[in-house]
Write a protein that holds these residues in place. Sequence first.
Motif, PDB file in Angstrom:
ATOM      1  N   PRO A  97      11.435 -12.946 -25.167  1.00 24.99           N
ATOM      2  CA  PRO A  97      10.486 -13.670 -26.025  1.00 24.99           C
ATOM      3  C   PRO A  97      10.023 -14.987 -25.422  1.00 24.99           C
ATOM      4  O   PRO A  97       8.890 -15.406 -25.646  1.00 24.99           O
ATOM      5  CB  PRO A  97      11.283 -13.903 -27.320  1.00 24.99           C
ATOM      6  CG  PRO A  97      12.311 -12.825 -27.324  1.00 24.99           C
ATOM      7  CD  PRO A  97      12.694 -12.641 -25.887  1.00 24.99           C
ATOM      8  N   GLY A  98      10.881 -15.648 -24.655  1.00 29.38           N
ATOM      9  CA  GLY A  98      10.514 -16.946 -24.096  1.00 29.38           C
ATOM     10  C   GLY A  98       9.801 -16.873 -22.765  1.00 29.38           C
ATOM     11  O   GLY A  98       9.429 -17.921 -22.204  1.00 29.38           O
ATOM     12  N   ALA A  99       9.585 -15.675 -22.251  1.00 35.90           N
ATOM     13  CA  ALA A  99       8.913 -15.542 -20.953  1.00 35.90           C
ATOM     14  C   ALA A  99       7.470 -16.019 -21.059  1.00 35.90           C
ATOM     15  O   ALA A  99       6.791 -15.771 -22.057  1.00 35.90           O
ATOM     16  CB  ALA A  99       8.955 -14.086 -20.490  1.00 35.90           C
ATOM     17  N   ASP A 100       6.998 -16.728 -20.015  1.00 38.77           N
ATOM     18  CA  ASP A 100       5.605 -17.190 -20.031  1.00 38.77           C
ATOM     19  C   ASP A 100       4.713 -16.358 -19.120  1.00 38.77           C
ATOM     20  O   ASP A 100       3.520 -16.608 -19.007  1.00 38.77           O
ATOM     21  CB  ASP A 100       5.517 -18.670 -19.653  1.00 38.77           C
ATOM     22  CG  ASP A 100       6.176 -18.978 -18.315  1.00 38.77           C
ATOM     23  OD1 ASP A 100       6.527 -18.022 -17.590  1.00 38.77           O
ATOM     24  OD2 ASP A 100       6.346 -20.165 -18.003  1.00 38.77           O
ATOM     25  N   ALA A 101       5.298 -15.342 -18.465  1.00 32.84           N
ATOM     26  CA  ALA A 101       4.509 -14.445 -17.618  1.00 32.84           C
ATOM     27  C   ALA A 101       3.923 -13.319 -18.467  1.00 32.84           C
ATOM     28  O   ALA A 101       4.231 -13.170 -19.657  1.00 32.84           O
ATOM     29  CB  ALA A 101       5.394 -13.866 -16.518  1.00 32.84           C
ATOM     30  N   CYS A 102       3.083 -12.524 -17.856  1.00 31.01           N
ATOM     31  CA  CYS A 102       2.506 -11.358 -18.534  1.00 31.01           C
ATOM     32  C   CYS A 102       3.623 -10.474 -19.081  1.00 31.01           C
ATOM     33  O   CYS A 102       4.549 -10.108 -18.363  1.00 31.01           O
ATOM     34  CB  CYS A 102       1.653 -10.566 -17.552  1.00 31.01           C
ATOM     35  SG  CYS A 102       1.183  -8.918 -18.132  1.00 31.01           S
ATOM     36  N   ARG A 103       3.542 -10.138 -20.360  1.00 31.30           N
ATOM     37  CA  ARG A 103       4.591  -9.302 -20.989  1.00 31.30           C
ATOM     38  C   ARG A 103       4.681  -7.940 -20.295  1.00 31.30           C
ATOM     39  O   ARG A 103       5.773  -7.431 -20.043  1.00 31.30           O
ATOM     40  CB  ARG A 103       4.275  -9.078 -22.466  1.00 31.30           C
ATOM     41  CG  ARG A 103       4.164 -10.316 -23.307  1.00 31.30           C
ATOM     42  CD  ARG A 103       5.488 -10.832 -23.757  1.00 31.30           C
ATOM     43  NE  ARG A 103       5.325 -12.067 -24.523  1.00 31.30           N
ATOM     44  CZ  ARG A 103       6.286 -12.944 -24.716  1.00 31.30           C
ATOM     45  NH1 ARG A 103       7.491 -12.737 -24.204  1.00 31.30           N
ATOM     46  NH2 ARG A 103       6.074 -14.045 -25.406  1.00 31.30           N
TER      47      ARG A 103
END
Length: 674
Positions: free
Chosen positions: A455-461
Amino acid sequence: MSSKSGTLPRDLTATQQWLVRRFNLGALREGQAEVVWELLQGKRVLFVAPTGHGKSLCYQALAASPWSEGIVLVFQPLIALMTEQVERARAQGLRAAPLNSNLSQDEQVDVLAQAKAGDLEILFLAPERQANPLWLESVAELIIKGVVIDEAHCISQWGHDFRPAYRQLIRTTMGLGRRTPVLAVTATAPAQVMEDVSSQISPEGTPVTMIRLPSGRSNLRLGAMSVDGLVERLAVLRQISSEHQGQTGLAYLPTKQDVGIASEFLRSEGFAAQSYHGGLNAEERAERIEPWQTGAVDIMCATSALGMGIDHANIRWVLHLGLPDSLIRYVQEIGRAGRDGEASLALAIDDAKTAGLDEWMLNSTTPPLEEYRAVSERIALTEGITRTDLIIALDIPETPIQRILDDLVDGQLVQRDGKPYKYRWTGGEPSAVVIDDHEAREMRRRFLEETRRYPGADACRGHVLATAMGDASSAVCGICDNCAGWRRTVDPSAFASATRFLDNYSLPLPGRGELRGGRALALYKVGTLGNAVASIKYGGAPLSDGVINRALKLLREGSDYAGAKFDQIACLPSAKGAGPSFAKGVAAHLGLPLVLLEKTRPTSAQKRFRSKLLKQRNVRGAFRVPEGTPPASTVLLIDDIWDSGVSMQEAARLFGSAVVYPLTLARTRHTDGQ
């Protein structure tokens, strides 16, 4: 692979042409022809393709091929899935049958007779069937044309859904001739799982062809958001359901209790919703799935038990209200959305208050190494010990201790025989036991940690998930929340609706033994009353008249108590808490006699024990009805908090033939597998 007639297709193109003719197809999907070509050559194949990609066509083709004789055995984990696949195979003109526990003994004998006589081309059965005496007597007489392992990730100790019964499948495939084709299929398998499955289905020196398609769906709009507590999770569910009014949706929740709460909340808000979890029997599962698949119900709230074999092409959204135990499982579950190619939403909800379930999920799949050693050492001290005696001695719950015993037997460290089973130590030094699953446990812990970071990733899901699955393609999706810049927040009106619901929500109490079903007035530490109960029990806060009135209304109007004519109120003894004062208030308003049960001996707090068996032993015979209490025909049994329910069940035994209904102020969350 024994010859039947004719000449095999000479190449991949000829295989494609045969498949199109035989199955009356306009076109094949990616990978199908390659898989069938390899199988027709007698190869072993691992095929990883998204849900709904047509993996079943591959083993139908093997069964339909006119170039060899015999029967194709398809091992599948769910009876419902077998039933569906039998119907599909028959629709393709194949002579197919299931072999499972839904059939009577005579029906099973008849199916096996057909298989031995060559009257079946494809037989669907569960991995557990391999230990069945009837199967063991018959399998040697079968001409096996090929073996299929559906949901093959269940073989892998790295997989998200490892099942011990699949281990016997490894022995089965190893024992086949090297020219007998074997097909392992699954929807999701990163590199570790693929390598593990490949090694499990291949005798030494026999190559395995691995065909893997990308796991992602370009039509899925991926997103994630963080919330704080159950009320916000329900609010998001309300928002998504409203935004997709009339469309088919699937909400995954961590526990059976959460599923029940979510589905009841949606129904109270006017949505057509159903619930599904692993505690349902086969008939109940079918009854709940059917209206959802036909469109009579829009929304299914489910645990991860809803998964394999779901054939629903137009699911427009999948919402995870609590993250699963791995991104492998997450990718598989969101892959059920948008199978018709239309745009669909997959939203992951991260709630820090569900993080405590992580260790529970980990222990439910792989017990810790120290528990393996504790069980080993206890067995080694005896000449033979039952599972029940091990539970009593070690206080390890029933499910994990059975997993440990199965693993020790499988590792030839323990012998199991007798009736009831007794376990005898046959290994070396028990304190030095090393179980392969210990390494798997650490891998699963890493899977959990990877999922928590999602959930906290800032890259493309899409890129994050593709990388986790080991997909070759790493292009950005362009439509997820991180790529497109869209964000979700909790809608105030939906939050207000969820708050009102939880403030007035009463939970079911299951009927067990001498105890009928009843209700808890609230969920412990959730909503106004649920939080008040904690203050009453541990902070000495007074019990309000509003709580008594709420109980009286529930007794008058609740379906659980419909038709009950109480002639006595009883209350469990309590060192602290609101049980007695609650019972006195209810009894006074109903004008009924109150019986305060007495302790016959000291007991420990039930939360000290992990296993249900020790909880039961802790209170067995610990209560009594005061002398001179007149007999009753219908009793309302009251306590302040329902946790495991064991104390209430024990108390109900005291009233002989009387009908006993439970009522509590609150019910705790996530107990006894809930």
